[in-house]
Write an enzyme that holds these catalytic residues in place. Structure first.
Site, PDB file in Angstrom:
ATOM      1  N   GLU A  37       0.853  -1.185   0.000  1.00 38.19           N
ATOM      2  CA  GLU A  37       0.000   0.000   0.000  1.00 38.19           C
ATOM      3  C   GLU A  37       0.894   1.243   0.000  1.00 38.19           C
ATOM      4  O   GLU A  37       1.205   1.824   1.039  1.00 38.19           O
ATOM      5  CB  GLU A  37      -0.933  -0.002   1.210  1.00 38.19           C
ATOM      6  CG  GLU A  37      -1.970   1.097   1.172  1.00 38.19           C
ATOM      7  CD  GLU A  37      -2.926   1.075   2.354  1.00 38.19           C
ATOM      8  OE1 GLU A  37      -3.722   2.008   2.474  1.00 38.19           O
ATOM      9  OE2 GLU A  37      -2.864   0.114   3.154  1.00 38.19           O
ATOM     10  N   LYS A 168      -2.755 -14.463  18.740  1.00 39.45           N
ATOM     11  CA  LYS A 168      -3.188 -14.200  17.362  1.00 39.45           C
ATOM     12  C   LYS A 168      -4.704 -14.277  17.190  1.00 39.45           C
ATOM     13  O   LYS A 168      -5.192 -14.705  16.147  1.00 39.45           O
ATOM     14  CB  LYS A 168      -2.482 -15.153  16.387  1.00 39.45           C
ATOM     15  CG  LYS A 168      -0.968 -15.017  16.434  1.00 39.45           C
ATOM     16  CD  LYS A 168      -0.243 -16.157  15.762  1.00 39.45           C
ATOM     17  CE  LYS A 168       1.255 -16.026  15.996  1.00 39.45           C
ATOM     18  NZ  LYS A 168       1.996 -17.202  15.549  1.00 39.45           N
ATOM     19  N   ASP A 244       6.616 -11.908  13.796  1.00 43.12           N
ATOM     20  CA  ASP A 244       5.533 -12.815  13.419  1.00 43.12           C
ATOM     21  C   ASP A 244       4.334 -11.954  13.032  1.00 43.12           C
ATOM     22  O   ASP A 244       3.650 -11.392  13.888  1.00 43.12           O
ATOM     23  CB  ASP A 244       5.183 -13.728  14.593  1.00 43.12           C
ATOM     24  CG  ASP A 244       4.217 -14.834  14.213  1.00 43.12           C
ATOM     25  OD1 ASP A 244       3.470 -14.673  13.225  1.00 43.12           O
ATOM     26  OD2 ASP A 244       4.191 -15.867  14.918  1.00 43.12           O
TER      27      ASP A 244
END
Length: 353
Positions: A37, A168, A244
């Site tokens: 982006e 996560k 990560d």
């Protein structure tokens, strides 16, 4: 197919410099952002320019740091689960010694539990030095779980991970109890800079933050989160520094605050679940080593200090992008005009190369 390692090439640029002060680092540094982006680079760059025009720059305060892993054990009934939990809490010193035997850097700093039916969820909290600590916490928790199964009556193995960590996933518990680095960033922007660089007013940003970030997120059912796009800057920074990337799920949970102080703008971003490290998986790649060195995160210092520095730089980059986007969104059409122009310019440059 071969066994040779392949690398996905993601465009990366250094933006800034930005100015940081606070309880971890006082520095002026550029930051690496890896992203597809392309408008993100000038957006973070504009926020960085604002930080250089503020007397103290971005004041980044490290509030807390810990990595967690929850284990799951099954008891014969709820009373046995409660007895086991009380036993575990009473033996914290003993458990710390178990952890020290499994790792040079992991330290057990807290134990919490939750009981549902006959199931006992035990959430271990660790300090992990310069590592983000996923594997270190799991290794230590595995040793703790084996020890508990041998020494606490009435419980049996359920899982090494009970999802009470939480890793996560977007949950409330991480923001409440902490997972990773908890960093608060603050920036006081003079009225003339709000006008001249951000092309808006403090009152305009405050109103948009309330209506968009606070009310809009509330109506959408957001979980401990009220921000415009923390995930954008975090992902770009994570990819550039060997983190990560999946940890942006909990990392992007955070709160943006803005106040109009007689025309000056007080702007703050709180990131309670910022998971970063300067050693461990992903750090052996050449470009990652180069980027961490350039950020000053390869210094010879006490364990944990390099990771803390990386965390406050990441949080400062988030604030820069968040401030710039909100400023753009106070002006009708500005955001889309910037995207169209910058993405078209980027496409033209590639075609001409």
């Amino acid at each position: 197919m071969t066994d040779a390692q392949t690398v996905a090439g993601i465009p990366m640029r250094w933006v800034g410099p930005l100015r940081i002060s606070g309880n971890v680092a006082t520095t002026e540094t550029q930051v690496p952002i890896a992203t597809y982006e392309s408008p993100l680079w000038p957006s973070v760059g504009r926020g960085a320019k604002v930080s250089m025009l503020a007397e103290r720059g971005i004041v980044a305060t490290l509030v807390d740091e810990r990595m967690t892993r929850s284990v799951l054990v099954e008891a014969t009934d709820a009373q046995t689960a409660l007895a086991a939990a009380r036993t575990i809490n009473a033996r914290t010193g003993e458990l710390r010694e178990v952890v020290r035997g499994s790792s040079r850097f992991a330290e057990l700093i807290g134990v919490r539990h939750e009981i549902t039916a006959n199931l006992l969820f035990v959430r271990f909290e660790f300090s992990t030095g310069d590592a983000s600590g996923h594997n270190m916490a799991t290794l230590a928790s595995d040793a703790l779980l084996r020890h508990l199964l041998r020494t606490v009556p009435g419980i049996s193995y359920g899982s090494i991970s009970g999802n009470y960590c939480t890793d996560k996933k977007a949950t409330a518990i991480n923001g409440i109890l902490g997972r990773g680095k908890n960093v608060v960033t603050e920036l006081l922007v003079p009225r003339d800079v709000v006008d001249g660089v951000l092309h808006t007013t403090a009152a305009g940003i405050v109103e948009l933050n309330i209506r968009k970030n606070l009310l809009g997120t509330l109506l959408a059912g957001g979980i401990r989160s009220a921000n415009a796009h923390f995930a954008n800057m975090l992902l770009g920074f994570y990819l550039a520094t060997g983190q990560d990337a999946a940890n942006i799920v909990e990392g992007s949970q955070g709160v943006t605050m803005a106040e109009d102080r007689d025309g000056d703008l007080y702007f703050s971003c709180t990131l309670p679940n910022l998971i970063v490290g300067t050693v461990g998986n992903g750090k052996g790649l050449g470009f990652v080593e180069t980027n961490l060195t350039r950020l000053g995160c390869r210094a010879g210092c006490e364990p944990g200090q390099n990771a803390r520095r990386l965390a406050v730089i990441a949080a400062a980059a988030v604030l820069c992008g968040e401030l710039s986007l909100l400023a753009a969104q106070t002006n009708p059409g500005e955001l889309m005009r910037a995207h169209v122009r910058l993405e078209r310019d980027n496409k033209t440059a590639k075609e001409g190369s």
